[in-house]
Scaffold this motif. Structure first.
Motif, PDB file in Angstrom:
ATOM      1  N   ALA A 139      77.726  44.184  32.060  1.00 41.60           N
ATOM      2  CA  ALA A 139      79.113  44.598  31.886  1.00 41.60           C
ATOM      3  C   ALA A 139      79.501  44.503  30.416  1.00 41.60           C
ATOM      4  N   ASP A 140      80.314  45.453  29.943  1.00 36.20           N
ATOM      5  CA  ASP A 140      80.775  45.387  28.554  1.00 36.20           C
ATOM      6  C   ASP A 140      81.605  44.134  28.346  1.00 36.20           C
TER       7      ASP A 140
ATOM      8  N   SER B 133      80.679  41.079  28.219  1.00 31.56           N
ATOM      9  CA  SER B 133      80.160  39.798  28.703  1.00 31.56           C
ATOM     10  C   SER B 133      79.543  39.070  27.514  1.00 31.56           C
TER      11      SER B 133
END
Lengths: 434, 335
Positions: free
Chosen positions: A394-395, A397
């Motif tokens: 996920a972006d 993280s």
């Protein structure tokens, strides 16, 4: 497969790698790799002279390279007249005094009979000499550094063409090598390693802190060049015309022209050095060196002065590193002592020599180009790898960000891995010694 | 009174810092000297081993801090230290298995092993930067001072203050405990004795049935412990930055060589020799001199060398020892 063919093939592979860079990224970065590759190859030749020919373990390459850079500043920049009036003479006097103190101490030590008197005289000489030195040195330095500190604050140089600095850089490095060699050669090989490691750190410390010399961490920028400036080329109608005829826009053409100029200069130096070391390797001197390396005791029994020969080759190799250092500073156009890192300048050159093939000059040259190419390209490759690995995450993280940030440190890991793999599976390198 | 003040200033700026720094160097030099004595090469990766051990400890310290485990006035890092040592042991045993063992079996020349250790240094350095980054990290917590300068002034009525930081106290106590335990281990236990025998004479040790692989394994484990403790103490006392640990290599090697490579007592003595000379030569003596000789008012700081040249001090001591007594102050193995 015959040997010449294999070696030519290896060089061709490196050439193709650089060409790929040229086509896929830009010719500018390809030429940058070539120029630094040429310099790296020269450094590798110097280390190969010490390690490959004579088995000397020098981990102070960075120091000698930095001395070369210092030579570039001291030779090519304009002298700062006021500084010389204010304290230049004082500094020189102090340095001469310091040297005289040490010479006197050495003389006393060797000439006087051992005993309490000698110890007292030596101590008196050293302590007195030190305070005298500081009493002349400190005010002169303060005076010099006070003059126009924003732009100068140093004594400047000799205002000679920067090409003169290249051999001078070699000479400076040779001088430092003589001091180290005199003390640490003839002892265990590990001692030379520690001593060179130390001298390199000290040279960098001097460059960083002695502002009067080369402005310290304030850096010296805008060193004169042996090649024309891009701006001048772009204003030259003849150049612009020939560039348009070739179908390149003048800005790109000018920067390529300048870089090619450096490449030619560096290639000339590399070829001359390569011819010289090849001749040295094949001469009786080279055979003697290798005989000493392979069996010191036997060579000594044959009447060879092992320590003196080691000193000789150590000085020669360090001089080559100094020359390369002066060339590198010329290419950069500036001296920035803060950027000298042992991992980058000492240990990377070692990886070049070992991977290329210690004891073989062509191996050292190949290693210089190949490892430099990898050093430059591993970072984008590492970033690409990390982006591929983290693509599914996920972006935002923290792991993804951390991995992407850390991609820059892949270089050291890769270089260490390459070194260990070559040492383990092909200890004689890509082009082994004959 | 002036004399007392001078002494307090001296303790504050020279004696206590030098003792703490010397203990850290001694622990580092003990690791280098053990490897030299048993595995017979100079380990260039030692500084980065220290950094790795300290890094594991720091990560666990942070985790402990985040879940609220603490040691009260003492730094949490002390609780995390055993885990750091375990992590470092695992790494060193792994490196030995996949890297060094091959050359040991081959009986490679020591200088080859030195180059191999250079490769290991690269990898460890990259690993540490990869995990924790190249920047300064803070992980000290708990009480900062055992005695702060102000309390000391109030207590004694002297004008000069004496600050004794917790990290310095911990360093000294830990170093004494660790060194005592190490010497007990080397001199009294069976394994320790076999290690010394192996270091003295490899062939004789093999003849008497000592298992070399076992000796080597214990050496690496001891080295991991020493390196991690030294690394954490240095990090607590100053700060943790991977590159500083690499630079510590020079004073540590100087300490080991000055004391005599391969000689544990020498390593400790060497550590203190280097630390005291470094601190004393780079200390600005103006204050102390002002108390002792009130009539003399020096212009400068009365500093022999600026602190930027502290490496030069260990280097010069190293050169002097190499020139006049290449085997070190205590008889080492090297010639």
């Amino acid at each position: 497969m015959n040997e010449t063919l294999k070696n030519t093939g290896l060089f061709a592979i490196v050439g193709v790698l650089i060409l790929i860079t040229g086509f896929s990224q830009s010719w500018n970065s390809a030429l940058l790799i070539v120029n630094m590759g040429l310099i790296s190859a020269i450094m590798a030749l110097g280390v190969n002279l010490q390690w490959g020919f004579a088995g000397l373990f020098n981990v102070g390459v960075m120091g000698f390279v930095a001395l070369g850079g210092l030579a570039a500043v001291l030779v090519s920049t304009a002298p700062v007249g006021e500084a010389w009036q204010a304290g230049g003479v004082g500094i020189l006097t102090a340095l001469v005094m310091g040297a005289a103190t040490i010479t006197a101490t050495v003389l006393v030590y060797s000439k006087m009979p051992a005993g309490r008197l000698r110890t007292v005289v030596i101590l008196a000489l050293l302590i007195g000499g030190f305070f005298l030195y500081r009493s002349i040195f400190d005010p002169s330095v303060a005076a010099v550094e006070a003059i126009n500190p924003a732009q100068a604050g140093n004594i400047g140089g000799l205002n000679l063409p920067i090409l003169v600095a290249w051999p001078v850089g070699g000479l400076l490095a040779a001088g430092a090598a003589w001091v180290i060699g005199k003390t640490a050669l003839g002892l265990r090989s590990d001692y030379l390693a520690i001593a060179t490691l130390g001298i390199a750190e000290i040279i960098i410390a001097i460059l960083k802190n002695e502002d009067w010399l080369a402005r310290g961490v304030k850096n010296v920028i805008g060193l004169p060049r042996p090649v024309p400036y891009e701006v001048d080329l772009q204003n030259d109608p003849g150049f612009v015309e020939s560039a348009t005829n070739l179908g390149i826009d003048p800005v790109t053409a000018s920067s390529l022209y300048v870089k090619l100029g450096y490449s030619l200069l560096f290639t000339a130096v590399l070829v001359i050095l390569l011819v010289m070391v090849q001749m040295a390797l094949k001469s009786p001197w080279g055979r003697m060196m290798r005989a000493i390396r392979d069996n010191e005791v036997a060579a000594e029994a044959m009447g060879k002065d092992v320590t003196a020969r080691h000193l000789q080759v150590f000085i020669l190799g360090s001089a080559i590193c100094g020359l390369a250092g002066a060339m590198m500073t010329t290419l950069d156009g500036q001296l920035t002592p803060g950027t000298y890192q042992p991992l980058r300048f000492t240990f990377l050159v070692w990886v070049m020599v070992i991977v290329g093939g210690s004891g073989n000059n062509f191996g050292a040259v190949l290693g210089g180009f190949l490892i430099w190419f990898l050093w430059v390209q591993v970072e984008p490759i590492g970033l690409f790898l990390m982006e591929t690995i983290t693509a599914g995450m996920a972006d935002g993280s923290w792991l993804k960000e951390h991995l992407l940030d850390s991609a820059a440190h892949m270089r050291l890991l890769t270089m260490g891995l390459i070194l260990l793999l070559v040492l383990r599976f092909s200890p004689r390198g890509l082009i082994p010694e004959k | 009174m002036d004399f007392l003040n001078a002494f307090v200033a001296l303790s504050n700026f020279v004696l206590i810092p030098a003792i703490a720094y010397g203990s850290q160097l001694a622990l580092g030099a003990l690791g280098v000297t053990l490897i030299y004595g048993i595995l017979r090469f100079s380990n260039f990766a030692h500084g980065d081993t220290m950094a790795f051990g300290a890094m594991v400890t720091i990560l666990i310290t942070w985790w402990m801090q985040s879940v609220g485990i603490s040691l009260g006035p003492l730094p949490t890092a002390l609780l995390a230290l055993p885990f750091g040592i375990l992590g470092c042991m695992a790494l060193l045993l792994f490196t030995d298995r996949v890297v060094y063992k091959f050359y040991r079996v081959q009986k490679a020349k020591p200088v080859i092993l030195v180059i191999v250790s250079m490769g290991v240094m690269f990898i460890m350095n990259g690993l540490v930067r990869f995990v924790i980054g190249p920047d300064d990290q803070r992980f000290a917590d708990g009480e900062r001072f055992i005695i702060s300068a102000r309390t000391f002034r109030e207590m004694t009525g002297l004008s000069e203050g004496l600050a004794f930081r917790t990290s310095q106290g911990i360093t000294i106590v830990t170093a004494v405990v660790v060194v005592a335990a190490l010497f007990w281990f080397l001199n009294k236990t069976r394994t320790g004795k076999s290690m010394r025998a192996y270091s003295d004479n490899e062939d004789l040790a093999l003849l008497s049935g000592i298992n070399p692989e076992r000796v080597v394994m214990y050496t690496w484990m001891l080295v991991a412990g020493l390196a991690t403790i030294a690394g954490v103490l240095y990090g607590l006392d100053k700060s943790f930055k991977p590159f500083t640990y690499f630079q510590l290599l020079l004073p540590i090697f100087a300490a080991a060589i000055v004391g005599g490579l391969g000689n544990p007592v020498g390593a400790i003595a060497g550590g203190f020799v280097i630390a005291f000379s470094e601190v004393m030569i780079t200390y600005a003596w103006k204050k102390v001199a002002g108390y002792l000789i009130p009539a003399w008012e020096p212009e400068g700081l009365v500093q022999l060398l600026s602190t930027d040249y502290k490496f030069a001090v260990s280097f010069v001591i190293l050169l002097i020892v190499l020139l006049f007594k290449p085997t070190g102050l205590f008889k080492g193995k090297a010639v």
